[in-house]
Design a protein around this motif. Sequence first.
Motif, PDB file in Angstrom:
ATOM      1  N   GLY A  38      -3.689 -15.665  17.405  1.00 29.75           N
ATOM      2  CA  GLY A  38      -4.806 -14.979  16.744  1.00 29.75           C
ATOM      3  C   GLY A  38      -5.503 -14.010  17.679  1.00 29.75           C
ATOM      4  N   PRO A  39      -6.599 -13.412  17.198  1.00 33.32           N
ATOM      5  CA  PRO A  39      -7.313 -12.394  17.973  1.00 33.32           C
ATOM      6  C   PRO A  39      -7.769 -12.883  19.347  1.00 33.32           C
ATOM      7  N   THR A 219       1.678 -12.541  11.132  1.00 29.67           N
ATOM      8  CA  THR A 219       0.756 -11.660  10.401  1.00 29.67           C
ATOM      9  C   THR A 219       0.728 -10.238  10.955  1.00 29.67           C
ATOM     10  N   ASN A 220       0.476  -9.301  10.058  1.00 28.24           N
ATOM     11  CA  ASN A 220       0.245  -7.918  10.467  1.00 28.24           C
ATOM     12  C   ASN A 220      -1.038  -7.804  11.283  1.00 28.24           C
ATOM     13  N   GLU A 221      -1.989  -8.705  11.001  1.00 27.83           N
ATOM     14  CA  GLU A 221      -3.262  -8.659  11.708  1.00 27.83           C
ATOM     15  C   GLU A 221      -3.052  -8.872  13.207  1.00 27.83           C
ATOM     16  N   LEU A 222      -2.141  -9.781  13.543  1.00 23.28           N
ATOM     17  CA  LEU A 222      -1.873 -10.051  14.957  1.00 23.28           C
ATOM     18  C   LEU A 222      -1.383  -8.777  15.650  1.00 23.28           C
ATOM     19  N   GLY A 224      -1.702  -5.730  14.636  1.00 23.03           N
ATOM     20  CA  GLY A 224      -2.748  -4.705  14.592  1.00 23.03           C
ATOM     21  C   GLY A 224      -3.789  -4.922  15.678  1.00 23.03           C
ATOM     22  N   ALA A 225      -4.180  -6.182  15.882  1.00 22.61           N
ATOM     23  CA  ALA A 225      -5.172  -6.487  16.916  1.00 22.61           C
ATOM     24  C   ALA A 225      -4.628  -6.149  18.293  1.00 22.61           C
TER      25      ALA A 225
END
Lengths: 525, 525
Positions: A38-39, A219-222, A224-225
């Motif tokens: 995660g972030p 995840t795409n969020e990972l 992206g971050a």
Amino acid sequence: MYNGAILIGASESRSADTFTAINPATGESGDVAFSNAGPADVAKATTLAAEAFQTFSTLSLEARATFIETVAANILAIKDDLVATAMAETALPKPRLEGETGRTVGQLRMFATEVRQGLWLDATIDPALPDRAPLPRADLRRVNVGLGPVAVFGASNFPLAFSVAGGDTAAAFAAGCPVVVKGHPAHPGTGELVARAIQQAVASCGLPEGVFSYLPGTTNELGGALVADPRIKAVGFTGSRGGGLALVKIASQRDEPIPVYAEMSSINPVVLLPGALAARAEALGPAFVGSLTMGAGQFCTNPGLVIAIDGPDLETFVASAAKALTAAQPAVMLTPGIHTSFERGVEELASHEAVTTVARGCVGEGVNQAVGALFTTEAAKFEADVALSHEVFGSSSILVRCKDIAEIKAVIANLEGQLTATIQSEASDNDAAAELLPALQAKVGRILFNGWPTGVEVTHAMVHGGPFPSTSDGRSTSVGTLAMARFLRPVCFQDTPDALLPAPLQAANPWGITRRVNGALEQAK
Amino acid sequence: MYNGAILIGASESRSADTFTAINPATGESGDVAFSNAGPADVAKATTLAAEAFQTFSTLSLEARATFIETVAANILAIKDDLVATAMAETALPKPRLEGETGRTVGQLRMFATEVRQGLWLDATIDPALPDRAPLPRADLRRVNVGLGPVAVFGASNFPLAFSVAGGDTAAAFAAGCPVVVKGHPAHPGTGELVARAIQQAVASCGLPEGVFSYLPGTTNELGGALVADPRIKAVGFTGSRGGGLALVKIASQRDEPIPVYAEMSSINPVVLLPGALAARAEALGPAFVGSLTMGAGQFCTNPGLVIAIDGPDLETFVASAAKALTAAQPAVMLTPGIHTSFERGVEELASHEAVTTVARGCVGEGVNQAVGALFTTEAAKFEADVALSHEVFGSSSILVRCKDIAEIKAVIANLEGQLTATIQSEASDNDAAAELLPALQAKVGRILFNGWPTGVEVTHAMVHGGPFPSTSDGRSTSVGTLAMARFLRPVCFQDTPDALLPAPLQAANPWGITRRVNGALEQAK
């Protein structure tokens, strides 16, 4: 062997949010719970990477090369486990994965050799001219330095050679850049095994732990971050056009935009010239199908477009290719998602009113299997619908029939950027080839004669890159020693005390590298 | 001499929509009606450029070098007219413009020499290994080729060296790329004179007319249309941050995004180390003010930020600098717009509660004059407001007082990317300099010792570039021979018949250039 951990620097940790590997040959999930990073993990990894940069980027050439060779040795030491794990996660056959392990190790070793040779530093010295009129000239010295921490996104289709310790990571390490890998969720066990091999090399070489971190996740969020993190200074990516462009956009919207080297999509035109068809149309068929169906067609250099002049010789080729394809065995694709996309792409071509299906491969029993597909259309129809030139990732290709060389040239001129272009020719075709070459050169990074585009050698001269959208930056390559250049920038030192200069620029040339002095190359012994 | 025409290829045309030059020393408009080029002109120029690319990019090294030398000779032949015109349009003094003419001619000649030497081709050959097991290796040859037509936006502050035939144009020509120049409206007569010199060189060298076009104009729309044109493959720009970022945005939104090399803004930190202040604080004052006020401070490398440790020696420097600045004569700025921006920037600093005014220069009688300004603040206050680190284009600088080296390091670490960093030091400062260098290197393209950042040599080792936002692409330089690299990309040829290879890659090495073969450099005789 692996336990699903997140590897940040020297430590490992776990997340409550997990995912599993899927065996594409069976559709079944594996037993290991892989952590979704995660972030907070991103911030930890990039902070460590930024801390490690100064030490890692100023290592001696020998120390950096030794580290890269240690990574190679550690991977070789776990080859059997690695191949077995990758087979279960990707359904790629054993010989392919053994070869890919060899390639991964080989390219790491090539970068180590390249690091030692030091040409990549481009050390350039313009000595002071104290007596120049009207003004003296200062002493100016230039050298390439690493950009900083690099984010690497592994590819699904090369679980080793374009993944955790693949070309991007090797090139970034060679350039002196710490690496944070976003692990591909399609081969998480393979990725973790390789990540641990790198982690051990960092430790045994006594390097700062932040030289390498591994963030598995779905995840795409990972991703992206990671790209948005201000400590990251460049990005290497191999994957889909949509994925690559999303990262390019994130990078461009940062306070400090950074380069993204995304290798995205290519249909790799193959031009069959008349002389070649006349001489060997029959033989070209199965050779083409071999390239098309190799690895279920899951190569960025897969020949997805064939261009030729209509006529009896072309019919011979078509018949021969159709025969070979009809006999071609189906192959399990890398992931259910890739298989679904392939099926959809093939279906769209098959049902397109301007397209005729030439042949399909054998249909098998299992799941997620690619059945090869060869289509045909005419040049005018091909040019009338840009959708016909979109990549269908997998063993699908379309033959475009042209009236003459001029029409072939027009088809080429209207293509988007590509990784490769192939010309099948005989000596009698040289005039035609010469006429097409400028148009092809404008579109691609590599032009090859009388071969097939699949199979990318890792050498000094290789270019695996090309104009947009085959990559996001057509000035670069992701394979071969030149790939290092993506993670370097030049810095000039003016009138700097010798003791404060980087080693490659010091008067005594302590690293013994080739340098350009006053415009002339002074070669290392 | 000049008549306000648009020069597209070999022809000239006019537009009903015109503008005039303004003499910044008087505020008066000139007599000549300069045409505003429009979208149709862009399309004509880029079409010709695209047509010329194939011929121009494959010229022999000798032919290309001769063309570049012809441009230089043609400019030298009109030197007196050029200097007189530029004086009226920019208010820059005669010696400066004579020097800039010399620099423009000199850098063209340097690129001609660089073209002939051929190192820029990076010709690399990995011969076939037919006996390699398990698979033979193909013959692989790589060479750099031009990107295609380049759009160049001239700078207001260098009407010659960074304008129509300036560094960007010279580098693009050297790389084999046709150039379409968007002429800067602040010096349209100067621009047209140079454009005609290039146009004549294209004709006398027998090159395709599309190698060069010149589009004068005042509108952002003209520049935007040029960057958006699909035939343009790269952009060189020197100017404001806003202007550069606008072009970057247009380029990134094209169907085929292209690289934009925008040199934008920089405050060029100067660090005065304790030993240097102890040894020569008094002398550093006027030297600094000389660099600050040179050319009314209108240099991208102007020293807009001074960083030093508080104490009696610094007070000596401040008093000495204040004395020199108080006596500094005002200078007419390039345009009324630049003058207005300078005044506004200075006023914002002068009225900022965290900032103290140290000294201002002499106030003059005329219009558009820059009155030098030196401000001071403390590190904590400087870091508390990012506005204090924004460039004020012109002779304005701010001294940041620090407690110790650690605070200097923190100030540097928080800066945006810069073109240059300067260290004033003595041998006793070497430890402090060594501590600061990694932080400085991460922020800049050039580090200089015991000099001043203004004055950029055109050499092989020069880097005039730096991390964002000093430029839009920190991997490059806009000054020096390396500037060519911005307009090149690598292409690989695999198993290509010798007769179809580009000359630099042919077996006989007909151009006699240095090549890398099997990893080893084989130097030209």
